[in-house]
Design an enzyme around this catalytic site. Structure first.
Site, PDB file in Angstrom:
ATOM      1  N   GLY A  71      23.971  54.797   7.997  1.00 61.81           N
ATOM      2  CA  GLY A  71      25.408  54.891   8.202  1.00 61.81           C
ATOM      3  C   GLY A  71      25.792  55.376   9.594  1.00 61.81           C
ATOM      4  O   GLY A  71      26.733  54.862  10.200  1.00 61.81           O
ATOM      5  N   THR A  72      25.074  56.361  10.100  1.00 61.34           N
ATOM      6  CA  THR A  72      25.434  56.921  11.404  1.00 61.34           C
ATOM      7  C   THR A  72      25.301  55.862  12.499  1.00 61.34           C
ATOM      8  O   THR A  72      26.200  55.681  13.329  1.00 61.34           O
ATOM      9  CB  THR A  72      24.535  58.144  11.703  1.00 61.34           C
ATOM     10  OG1 THR A  72      24.781  59.121  10.695  1.00 61.34           O
ATOM     11  CG2 THR A  72      24.826  58.737  13.067  1.00 61.34           C
ATOM     12  N   ASN A 156      33.844  61.198   1.288  1.00 59.88           N
ATOM     13  CA  ASN A 156      32.639  61.835   0.760  1.00 59.88           C
ATOM     14  C   ASN A 156      32.904  63.158   0.051  1.00 59.88           C
ATOM     15  O   ASN A 156      32.148  63.558  -0.824  1.00 59.88           O
ATOM     16  CB  ASN A 156      31.603  62.045   1.873  1.00 59.88           C
ATOM     17  CG  ASN A 156      32.218  62.494   3.177  1.00 59.88           C
ATOM     18  OD1 ASN A 156      33.219  61.966   3.626  1.00 59.88           O
ATOM     19  ND2 ASN A 156      31.611  63.495   3.793  1.00 59.88           N
ATOM     20  N   GLN A 184      30.189  55.813   1.418  1.00 59.93           N
ATOM     21  CA  GLN A 184      30.340  56.469   0.102  1.00 59.93           C
ATOM     22  C   GLN A 184      30.889  55.530  -0.961  1.00 59.93           C
ATOM     23  O   GLN A 184      31.185  55.976  -2.077  1.00 59.93           O
ATOM     24  CB  GLN A 184      31.246  57.700   0.224  1.00 59.93           C
ATOM     25  CG  GLN A 184      30.630  58.841   0.991  1.00 59.93           C
ATOM     26  CD  GLN A 184      29.495  59.543   0.240  1.00 59.93           C
ATOM     27  OE1 GLN A 184      29.344  59.407  -0.974  1.00 59.93           O
ATOM     28  NE2 GLN A 184      28.683  60.304   0.957  1.00 59.93           N
ATOM     29  N   SER A 204      24.874  52.673   3.773  1.00 58.06           N
ATOM     30  CA  SER A 204      23.625  53.412   3.935  1.00 58.06           C
ATOM     31  C   SER A 204      22.822  53.355   2.634  1.00 58.06           C
ATOM     32  O   SER A 204      23.355  53.671   1.565  1.00 58.06           O
ATOM     33  CB  SER A 204      23.970  54.866   4.277  1.00 58.06           C
ATOM     34  OG  SER A 204      22.800  55.622   4.383  1.00 58.06           O
ATOM     35  N   HIS A 206      20.490  55.209   1.380  1.00 58.34           N
ATOM     36  CA  HIS A 206      20.159  56.404   0.588  1.00 58.34           C
ATOM     37  C   HIS A 206      21.310  56.899  -0.272  1.00 58.34           C
ATOM     38  O   HIS A 206      21.151  57.837  -1.060  1.00 58.34           O
ATOM     39  CB  HIS A 206      19.578  57.523   1.465  1.00 58.34           C
ATOM     40  CG  HIS A 206      20.551  58.288   2.306  1.00 58.34           C
ATOM     41  ND1 HIS A 206      21.102  59.468   1.901  1.00 58.34           N
ATOM     42  CD2 HIS A 206      21.042  58.057   3.544  1.00 58.34           C
ATOM     43  CE1 HIS A 206      21.879  59.943   2.860  1.00 58.34           C
ATOM     44  NE2 HIS A 206      21.871  59.094   3.870  1.00 58.34           N
ATOM     45  N   THR A 242      11.872  46.586  16.174  1.00 57.36           N
ATOM     46  CA  THR A 242      11.109  45.971  15.088  1.00 57.36           C
ATOM     47  C   THR A 242      11.670  46.418  13.747  1.00 57.36           C
ATOM     48  O   THR A 242      11.906  47.609  13.524  1.00 57.36           O
ATOM     49  CB  THR A 242       9.615  46.368  15.213  1.00 57.36           C
ATOM     50  OG1 THR A 242       9.160  45.919  16.483  1.00 57.36           O
ATOM     51  CG2 THR A 242       8.776  45.729  14.116  1.00 57.36           C
ATOM     52  N   CYS A 333      28.657  72.504   6.455  1.00 62.02           N
ATOM     53  CA  CYS A 333      27.696  73.418   7.064  1.00 62.02           C
ATOM     54  C   CYS A 333      27.042  72.668   8.221  1.00 62.02           C
ATOM     55  O   CYS A 333      26.423  71.642   7.998  1.00 62.02           O
ATOM     56  CB  CYS A 333      26.657  73.759   6.002  1.00 62.02           C
ATOM     57  SG  CYS A 333      25.624  75.118   6.413  1.00 62.02           S
TER      58      CYS A 333
HETATM   59  N1  PLP Z   1      29.559  58.179   6.512  1.00 65.86           N
HETATM   60  C1  PLP Z   1      29.758  58.903   5.393  1.00 65.86           C
HETATM   61  C2  PLP Z   1      31.092  58.855   4.719  1.00 65.86           C
HETATM   62  C3  PLP Z   1      28.737  59.696   4.880  1.00 65.86           C
HETATM   63  O1  PLP Z   1      28.955  60.416   3.768  1.00 65.86           O
HETATM   64  C4  PLP Z   1      27.502  59.721   5.558  1.00 65.86           C
HETATM   65  C5  PLP Z   1      26.392  60.584   5.065  1.00 65.86           C
HETATM   66  O2  PLP Z   1      26.553  61.516   4.354  1.00 65.86           O
HETATM   67  C6  PLP Z   1      27.333  58.939   6.710  1.00 65.86           C
HETATM   68  C7  PLP Z   1      28.397  58.192   7.152  1.00 65.86           C
HETATM   69  C8  PLP Z   1      26.038  58.927   7.467  1.00 65.86           C
HETATM   70  O3  PLP Z   1      25.121  58.073   6.849  1.00 65.86           O
HETATM   71  P1  PLP Z   1      23.544  58.244   7.145  1.00 65.86           P
HETATM   72  O4  PLP Z   1      23.102  59.474   6.446  1.00 65.86           O
HETATM   73  O5  PLP Z   1      22.931  56.990   6.590  1.00 65.86           O
HETATM   74  O6  PLP Z   1      23.396  58.308   8.626  1.00 65.86           O
END
Ligand code: PLP
Length: 401
Positions: A71-72, A156, A184, A204, A206, A242, A333
């Site tokens: 996600g990031t 989130n 989310q 994402s 996970h 890759t 946090c």
């Molecule tokens: N965006 C939201 C709303 C999230 O809750 C999160 C992770 O908690 C992210 C982005 C970041 O995703 P990642 O952990 O895959 O980098």
């Protein structure tokens, strides 16, 4: 490992056995997908299969999906990529960006960076008390030079679902890039990018029982983005590096499962969170639920609770140490472990005291009905311990002389 006490599925989800098995089988196919010999074919097939599953989950075409590290990265790419494309198309003109104050730091900090490094103008929109950004507030913030709007699909912390298709209609009519953080939402609620109409959507693995470090970006056909990762030519030249074949294949397996089970999971999570709310109200009458009061506007696995007068940090510590229950503090946090008030709850207009008394509870695939009873009993017990501790001494020890 028992998952009875795990109530933090919005932070991350356990990797499902389908994804673990997929990872193990794919890890044996070690060839580099960019090589030219026959050994590569099975690896290419793994990537293609995973792509199909993820595309089905979000309703996009094969050529609209790009794998990333999560996600990031996807949020960074969408915003920087749209901004840099705009800059090269109209050099010298300052761009204006509209962003919701509800966003994750991987959106907010990118926008801060673009403001600092490129001097772009930024409007940060506060949601209403229920954590929802209105399309009217986006409309009112528009300027002639607005080039990007970024609003998440589901929050989130409080699980509020945003009016994405209405905002998309507005941005489309003004030819403005609309990015949606779907991290989310994807795998938790039905997401159909065609119906929603955004230009880019991040997700994402996970968050839907796939591995960490793997995700993707949907880019609507015809939308132009500069790449974030140059070099290598992977992902049709848009995301060098890759491919993490085994992780992607595992995420594909998780996406398939999420797609197949989505409706039944939605139903089950809604039943559990309904029960959880009901029991908490019975056991702690002063409890407050943050977020949308109309529950169809909230991701059904998420409940944000506020127990007035009780510090969420203390409550979470008792739950963890006494009952082995994991929840998340409403207040974020940071990496250096210094506490700061949740920007999401603050933007919704909660008082500092309410923010400090808020906990996020999120259920998931491995939650059972009995766990809800266990959880609500434990919260009621922890609240009564904390109430006793905080009572003035004179109330507890009345001397009968
Ligand atoms: N965006 C939201 C709303 C999230 O809750 C999160 C992770 O908690 C992210 C982005 C970041 O995703 P990642 O952990 O895959 O980098």
């Amino acid at each position: 490992m028992s998952l009875q006490g795990y109530f933090d599925y919005n932070a991350t989800t356990p990797v499902c056995s389908e994804a673990i098995n997929a990872f193990v089988s794919a890890a044996k196919s070690f060839a580099n997908p960019s090589s030219n010999y026959g050994l590569v074919k099975p690896v290419g097939n793994l990537l293609a299969e995973a792509r199909e599953h993820v595309c089905r989950l979000i309703g996009c075409a094969i050529d609209e999906l790009f794998f990333t590290s999560g996600g990031t990265e996807s949020n960074n790419w969408a915003l920087k990529g749209a901004f840099l494309h705009e800059l090269s198309a109209s050099p010298g003109k300052p761009a204006h960006i509209i962003v919701s104050a509800l966003e994750h730091s991987s959106i907010l900090e990118v926008v801060n960076y673009l403001e600092r490094a490129f001097g772009c103008e930024v409007s940060r929109l506060d949601p209403d008390r229920e954590g929802v950004i209105s399309v009217e507030s986006v409309r009112a913030a528009l300027r002639p030079n607005t080039r990007i709007v970024s609003v998440m699909l589901a929050n989130n912390e409080v699980g509020s679902i945003q009016p994405i298709s209405d905002i998309a209609r507005l941005t489309r009519s003004r030819n403005i890039h609309f990015h949606v953080d779907g991290v989310q939402a994807v795998g938790k609620i039905r997401v159909d990018v065609g119906m929603l109409g955004m230009d880019t959507l991040s997700f994402s693995g996970h968050k839907f029982y796939g591995p960490k470090g793997c995700g993707g970006l949907y880019v609507r056909r015809g939308v132009k983005l500069e790449p974030l990762m140059h070099g290598g030519g992977q992902e049709r030249g848009y995301r060098g590096g890759t491919e993490a074949v085994a992780m992607i294949f595992a995420m594909g397996a998780a996406a398939k499962l999420a797609d197949e089970q989505l409706d039944q999971n939605l139903q089950r999570f809604a039943t559990y969170t309904h029960l959880l709310r009901q029991q908490l109200v019975q056991k702690i009458p002063s409890i407050i639920f943050n977020g949308p009061q109309n529950l169809s506007m909230q991701v059904p696995n998420t409940v944000s609770i506020c127990v007035p007068g009780i510090r969420a940090e203390a409550l979470a510590a008792i739950l963890d140490n006494l009952n082995g229950i994991q929840v998340s503090l409403g207040s974020a946090c940071s990496n250096n472990k210094t506490m700061s008030l949740s920007h999401v709850l603050v933007s919704m207009g909660l008082s500092d005291e309410e923010v400090k008394s808020t906990l996020r509870v999120s259920v998931g695939l491995y939650t059972q009905e009995a766990d809800i009873h266990f959880f609500t009993d434990a919260v009621a017990n922890a609240v009564s311990i904390l109430n006793r501790i905080s009572k003035p001494v004179s109330e507890d020890h009345v001397l009968t002389t």
